[in-house]
Design a protein around this motif. Structure first.
Motif, PDB file in Angstrom:
ATOM      1  N   SER B  40       6.289  44.262  36.837  1.00 31.97           N
ATOM      2  CA  SER B  40       6.920  43.933  38.120  1.00 31.97           C
ATOM      3  C   SER B  40       8.432  44.072  38.020  1.00 31.97           C
ATOM      4  O   SER B  40       9.095  44.583  38.928  1.00 31.97           O
ATOM      5  N   GLU B  41       8.942  43.603  36.872  1.00 32.35           N
ATOM      6  CA  GLU B  41      10.397  43.669  36.645  1.00 32.35           C
ATOM      7  C   GLU B  41      10.861  45.135  36.613  1.00 32.35           C
ATOM      8  O   GLU B  41      11.871  45.493  37.225  1.00 32.35           O
ATOM      9  N   LEU B  44      10.644  46.441  40.004  1.00 31.54           N
ATOM     10  CA  LEU B  44      11.781  45.926  40.783  1.00 31.54           C
ATOM     11  C   LEU B  44      13.066  46.648  40.415  1.00 31.54           C
ATOM     12  O   LEU B  44      13.881  46.980  41.283  1.00 31.54           O
ATOM     13  N   ARG B  45      13.218  46.887  39.083  1.00 33.95           N
ATOM     14  CA  ARG B  45      14.429  47.580  38.611  1.00 33.95           C
ATOM     15  C   ARG B  45      14.490  49.002  39.190  1.00 33.95           C
ATOM     16  O   ARG B  45      15.517  49.440  39.641  1.00 33.95           O
ATOM     17  N   GLU B  46      13.284  49.611  39.176  1.00 37.11           N
ATOM     18  CA  GLU B  46      13.200  50.973  39.714  1.00 37.11           C
ATOM     19  C   GLU B  46      13.513  50.976  41.219  1.00 37.11           C
ATOM     20  O   GLU B  46      14.257  51.817  41.712  1.00 37.11           O
ATOM     21  N   LEU B  47      12.918  49.975  41.891  1.00 37.72           N
ATOM     22  CA  LEU B  47      13.141  49.836  43.336  1.00 37.72           C
ATOM     23  C   LEU B  47      14.614  49.583  43.621  1.00 37.72           C
ATOM     24  O   LEU B  47      15.204  50.162  44.548  1.00 37.72           O
ATOM     25  N   ASN B  48      15.166  48.695  42.794  1.00 33.71           N
ATOM     26  CA  ASN B  48      16.587  48.366  42.939  1.00 33.71           C
ATOM     27  C   ASN B  48      17.451  49.607  42.746  1.00 33.71           C
ATOM     28  O   ASN B  48      18.385  49.855  43.509  1.00 33.71           O
ATOM     29  N   GLN B  49      17.067  50.390  41.721  1.00 35.89           N
ATOM     30  CA  GLN B  49      17.817  51.623  41.439  1.00 35.89           C
ATOM     31  C   GLN B  49      17.718  52.595  42.607  1.00 35.89           C
ATOM     32  O   GLN B  49      18.730  53.170  43.043  1.00 35.89           O
ATOM     33  N   SER B  50      16.477  52.739  43.112  1.00 34.05           N
ATOM     34  CA  SER B  50      16.296  53.669  44.236  1.00 34.05           C
ATOM     35  C   SER B  50      17.027  53.156  45.470  1.00 34.05           C
ATOM     36  O   SER B  50      17.614  53.939  46.223  1.00 34.05           O
ATOM     37  N   LEU B  51      17.010  51.813  45.646  1.00 35.67           N
ATOM     38  CA  LEU B  51      17.760  51.228  46.768  1.00 35.67           C
ATOM     39  C   LEU B  51      19.248  51.474  46.623  1.00 35.67           C
ATOM     40  O   LEU B  51      19.944  51.816  47.585  1.00 35.67           O
ATOM     41  N   GLN B  52      19.704  51.303  45.381  1.00 33.47           N
ATOM     42  CA  GLN B  52      21.128  51.543  45.103  1.00 33.47           C
ATOM     43  C   GLN B  52      21.491  52.994  45.401  1.00 33.47           C
ATOM     44  O   GLN B  52      22.537  53.270  45.999  1.00 33.47           O
TER      45      GLN B  52
END
Lengths: 217, 419
Positions: B40-41, B44-52
């Motif tokens: 999940s982390e 989330l990190r991947e999602l965060n990166q893609s969001l960034q």
């Protein structure tokens, strides 16, 4: 009573375990570490099953006992070592080293078997067994540690339960064969039940593995 | 005792088995949970990166758009600030939202600064409070573009003329506001007035010139007439009359121009009719004897074409009147002018008299009238042919010529222009 538990009951438990783990192993990838461990584990049960049956048939023949003890001891070393080597996932082929290690570790076992037969005393076997079991327990703990550190832990749950059982099995057998420590066997006959306890543990593990697998598949 | 120990061992073993099994199970569950958390982390990190990445991309796009918008805004602002016209944007309530600096110049008399106009109602501004514009802004709401010219007091209280143009902003049939453009047209108006006066003056002068030319030609005609009285030789008398006819034909053009609304063109049909009437009178031919049939559409011709064309008609009608109807012979003279293609005309002069003499042809004609006709046809870049049957028909095809083409012909051929 103790004979019953040691042979008949344990034979039935070996048979049940063999069937249960065989069913469990059908869905596993045979070439993976988990698949290999399951295969060797089933062979382990088959050896024990033969041993027990032969012991019952030959009315606890000494030669059968000594031969199978040697075979099982070498097989257990082989099993733990091959699993450790597989989990190490070394790029280089260490098969030569592996054969040498197994061969070296097999020497004291064979010597103990010969000495036991010639001297008519189980002391050499018990002593060798004690040190062997320490090695096997440590090996099992290393395997458990290695499995826990694996990224693909979910793929190796069966192995984890198997080696948890082996840790218990080897640990209990240390107590059973330990003439130097608390002499647990003499006072409480606890060591006699080492096999049964481990077998029940493995049988219970089948249910838990199935439960986890059905939840995570 | 041994049984009790065995029972204890059995229960202890069972407890040990379940305890260890449960412990292993817990370890496995914890590990799985840990793995799940790690996954999940990672997710989330991947999602965060893609969001960034998306945020960075959007920010970049936004920055680019902002830069483009700013550039566009600056350009528009520059255009509006430097516009020679006063520009105001009003909202649906007719309150001013924007006014450009030029409005300051226009409103200087009212001491109203353009940057203080924002938010004020348009009716409160002196310029727009003009009585002529009272309905103007209300009409804008109907969605039509409006334009009005009014006079207001400008700098130094001098009256200036401005054109107020309103362009409504309509969206989904809703009036959102309007853009008002105020143009100071005082200078243009002044120039226009001067030009109109000058044009009127020139027109008057041209009329006067035409009038004087006509008078002078009439004087020439009168002198020729007077001289005729003292000439006994019939040939000279005839020649003099011919000249008189030609002068009259030319003077008629100037007469027509004098009375025409357009000083550069005359109604050619009227002109031909006048020539014919004059010639019938001049030769004493009764219209009951020789009928005149003029078929000319409503054609207006420039003076440069009308004079040679009139002279050709003069020569051909004169010729017909003189020779085609001897011994009180009755007949018809027909004049037709038809436009064929762009700037090209087909002139036909025909009569059903006795016919053109066989011995005379156009190429070797030696009479002054025919020579003159040929020369005039050349001047008009045309060609002439003669058709002899029951009717004697002169067919002339020519092009409408301007004064410049005339001078070209003169220079090329060295031909003397006769007027």
């Amino acid at each position: 009573m103790s004979n019953f538990f040691n042979y008949y009951a344990s034979t039935i438990l070996y048979l049940l375990n063999l069937v249960a783990w065989y069913i469990l192993s059908r869905k596993t990838d045979r070439k993976s570490v988990n698949g290999i461990v399951l295969n060797y584990f089933l062979v382990f049960f088959m050896i024990f099953l033969c041993w027990n049956i032969l012991m019952m048939v030959t009315s606890r023949s000494n030669i059968v006992y000594i031969l199978f003890w040697s075979l099982v001891s070498i097989y257990e070393l082989f099993f733990v070592l091959i699993t450790l080597f597989r989990l190490a996932r070394a790029k280089k082929d260490y098969s030569d080293i592996f054969v040498i290690i197994v061969a070296i570790l097999a020497i004291p076992i064979i010597l103990a078997a010969i000495l036991t037969w010639t001297n008519r005393s189980y002391s050499p076997i018990n002593t060798t067994d004690f040190y062997n079991l320490i090695l096997l327990t440590l090996g099992s703990i290393l395997i458990l540690r290695s499995l826990l550190l694996q990224e693909s832990f979910l793929d190796n749950i069966e192995s984890f339960f198997i080696f948890s059982g082996f840790t218990l099995y080897f640990g209990l057998h240390i107590l059973a064969s330990n003439a130097l420590s608390i002499d647990f066997m003499k006072n409480f006959n606890f060591g006699k039940y080492a096999n049964l306890i481990s077998l029940i543990f493995w049988l219970g593990s089948v249910f838990l593995v199935w439960k986890i697998r059905s939840k995570h598949s | 005792m041994e049984n009790q120990v065995q029972t204890f061992v059995i229960f202890s073993s069972a407890f040990l088995i379940f305890f260890i099994l449960f412990t292993v199970y817990l370890i496995v569950k914890l590990k799985l949970h840990d793995l799940k958390l790690k996954k999940s982390e990672a997710d989330l990190r991947e999602l965060n990166q893609s969001l960034q990445n998306i945020v960075q991309e959007r920010t970049k796009e936004l920055h680019q758009s902002e830069t483009q918008f700013r550039t566009l805004y600056e350009q528009h602002r520059e255009v509006l600030d430097n516009s020679p016209a006063g520009i105001i944007k009003i909202n649906a309530n007719l309150a001013i939202e924007y006014a450009n600096p030029e409005m300051n110049t226009i409103l200087v008399n009212a001491s109203q600064r353009y940057d203080l106009l924002q938010g004020r109602f348009i009716r409160d501004i002196a310029l727009f409070g003009n009585s002529d514009l009272q309905d103007f802004f209300q009409e804008l709401k109907t969605g039509f573009e409006l334009s009005k010219e009014i006079e207001i007091a400008g700098k130094n209280k001098k009256m200036i003329t401005v054109i107020v143009k309103g362009v409504p902003i309509i969206e989904n049939d809703i009036f959102l506001g309007a853009v008002i453009v105020v143009n100071d047209v005082s200078e243009i108006k002044e120039i226009q007035t001067r030009l109109t006066a000058s044009l009127q003056e020139k027109e008057l002068l041209l009329k006067e010139i035409n009038h004087r030319v006509k008078n002078n030609m009439q004087i020439i005609g009168s002198m020729l007439k007077l001289q005729q009285r003292y000439i006994d030789d019939p040939d000279i008398k005839r020649l003099t009359r011919n000249s008189l006819d030609r002068v009259k034909t030319m003077s008629l053009v100037h007469e027509k121009l004098y009375y025409a609304a357009d000083l550069s063109k005359i109604n050619f049909g009227d002109y031909v009719k006048s020539i014919a009437i004059y010639l019938f009178g001049s030769y004493g031919i009764r219209p009951s004897k020789v009928k005149l049939d003029i078929n000319i559409e409503n054609i207006f011709m420039e003076i440069s074409t009308a004079i040679p064309c009139g002279l050709i008609i003069n020569e051909l009608i004169s010729n017909a009147l003189k020779h085609a109807f001897p011994d009180d012979r009755e007949g018809i003279i027909r004049v037709e002018l038809l436009p064929t293609e762009k700037d090209k005309y087909l002139l036909t002069v025909s009569d059903n008299g006795i016919g053109f003499p066989e011995k005379i042809n156009l190429e070797n004609a030696e009479t002054l009238g025919l020579m003159l006709t040929k020369t005039l046809v050349e001047q008009l870049h045309g060609n002439m042919r003669l058709v002899r049957n029951e009717w004697t028909t002169f067919i002339i095809e020519y092009k409408n010529v301007t004064l410049s083409t005339f001078s070209e012909v003169k220079n090329k051929n060295g031909t003397e222009i006769l007027f």
